[in-house]
Design a protein around this motif. Structure first.
Motif, PDB file in Angstrom:
ATOM      1  N   ARG A 131       0.840  -1.293   0.061  1.00  0.00           N
ATOM      2  CA  ARG A 131      -0.061   0.025  -0.128  1.00  0.00           C
ATOM      3  C   ARG A 131       0.791   1.196   0.210  1.00  0.00           C
ATOM      4  N   ASP A 132       1.806   1.213   0.946  1.00  0.00           N
ATOM      5  CA  ASP A 132       2.707   2.534   0.864  1.00  0.00           C
ATOM      6  C   ASP A 132       3.486   2.692  -0.521  1.00  0.00           C
ATOM      7  N   ALA A 133       3.805   1.563  -1.043  1.00  0.00           N
ATOM      8  CA  ALA A 133       4.692   1.520  -2.392  1.00  0.00           C
ATOM      9  C   ALA A 133       3.689   2.314  -3.356  1.00  0.00           C
ATOM     10  N   VAL A 134       2.588   1.647  -3.484  1.00  0.00           N
ATOM     11  CA  VAL A 134       1.442   2.281  -4.522  1.00  0.00           C
ATOM     12  C   VAL A 134       1.282   3.756  -4.142  1.00  0.00           C
ATOM     13  N   ASP A 135       1.153   4.166  -2.969  1.00  0.00           N
ATOM     14  CA  ASP A 135       0.948   5.632  -2.544  1.00  0.00           C
ATOM     15  C   ASP A 135       1.908   6.404  -3.156  1.00  0.00           C
ATOM     16  N   ALA A 136       3.283   5.836  -2.854  1.00  0.00           N
ATOM     17  CA  ALA A 136       4.377   6.654  -3.346  1.00  0.00           C
ATOM     18  C   ALA A 136       4.478   6.502  -4.910  1.00  0.00           C
ATOM     19  N   ALA A 137       4.202   5.541  -5.613  1.00  0.00           N
ATOM     20  CA  ALA A 137       3.933   5.741  -6.930  1.00  0.00           C
ATOM     21  C   ALA A 137       2.963   6.824  -7.523  1.00  0.00           C
ATOM     22  N   ASP A 138       1.870   6.711  -6.674  1.00  0.00           N
ATOM     23  CA  ASP A 138       0.780   7.769  -6.954  1.00  0.00           C
ATOM     24  C   ASP A 138       1.235   9.253  -6.912  1.00  0.00           C
ATOM     25  N   LYS A 139       1.847   9.417  -5.592  1.00  0.00           N
ATOM     26  CA  LYS A 139       2.565  10.798  -5.486  1.00  0.00           C
ATOM     27  C   LYS A 139       3.553  11.136  -6.507  1.00  0.00           C
ATOM     28  N   ALA A 140       4.440  10.248  -6.834  1.00  0.00           N
ATOM     29  CA  ALA A 140       5.263  10.719  -8.037  1.00  0.00           C
ATOM     30  C   ALA A 140       4.893  11.090  -9.394  1.00  0.00           C
ATOM     31  N   GLN A 141       3.476  10.297  -9.715  1.00  0.00           N
ATOM     32  CA  GLN A 141       2.753  10.574 -10.884  1.00  0.00           C
ATOM     33  C   GLN A 141       2.336  11.854 -10.915  1.00  0.00           C
ATOM     34  N   LYS A 142       1.646  12.252  -9.633  1.00  0.00           N
ATOM     35  CA  LYS A 142       1.004  13.403  -9.370  1.00  0.00           C
ATOM     36  C   LYS A 142       1.785  14.731  -9.369  1.00  0.00           C
TER      37      LYS A 142
END
Length: 183
Positions: A131-142
């Motif tokens: 979950r933390d990894a997916v959140d970090a990926a989403d933040k990087a994309q945003k």
């Protein structure tokens, strides 16, 4: 730039912690690791037993604890007796012996349930890292650090990594359960 490697390391550490945790569950044979969580009062400081005594396995179902300071025998014996090991220590004044009884069928089943419970906890830890990894990926994309395609690939990589680590946990748990259930 987003990197999955950091999360791979975290997941690997969780699997290793799970393996170490299972070593403390006794499976009929004597294993010095069952004493890892026990501490003894050593001149006012709580110290692991392994740091105040030599622990050996003279027989398949016996541990022998030889304290370096003979005055520690009573304190070590008290620590073991008050623990949840379910083993009564015996001593001859210099050495403490722990004899592991054969496990009953009910006790084996209880230990197997404990392994299953701990494996579920380890899987939850892995999923939290996912979950933390997916959140970090989403933040990087945003933040426009990675593209939409990179985000999709990163999420796929994260899921593959999660599946692999959960498979490892299942394998470790199955091996421990087989070890416990072997008479």
């Amino acid at each position: 730039m987003f990197d999955v490697k950091e999360f791979d390391d975290k997941m690997s550490k969780s699997v290793s912690a799970f393996e170490r945790d299972l070593e403390s569950i006794r499976a009929g044979r004597a294993n010095p690791r069952v004493l890892d969580k026990l501490t003894v009062d050593n001149y006012g400081v709580q110290t692991p037993i392994s740091q105040v005594a030599n622990i050996s396995v003279p027989e398949a179902r016996m541990l022998q604890i030889a304290p370096w300071d003979p005055s520690m025998v009573k304190a070590i014996e008290k620590s073991i007796a008050s623990s949840d090991l379910g083993i009564n220590p015996s001593n001859d004044g210099k050495v403490i012996r722990l004899t592991f009884p054969e496990l009953t069928e009910d006790r084996r089943k209880d230990l197997s349930k404990e392994v299953k419970k701990r494996s579920e906890d380890a899987k939850i830890a892995i999923r939290n890292i996912r979950r933390d990894a997916v959140d970090a990926a989403d933040k990087a994309q945003k933040a426009s650090e990675i593209t939409e395609d990179h985000l999709k690939k990163a999420k796929d990589d994260i899921q593959k990594l999660t599946d692999k680590k959960i498979e490892e946990i299942d394998k470790v748990a199955d091996n421990k359960t087989k070890e416990i259930m072997t008479v």
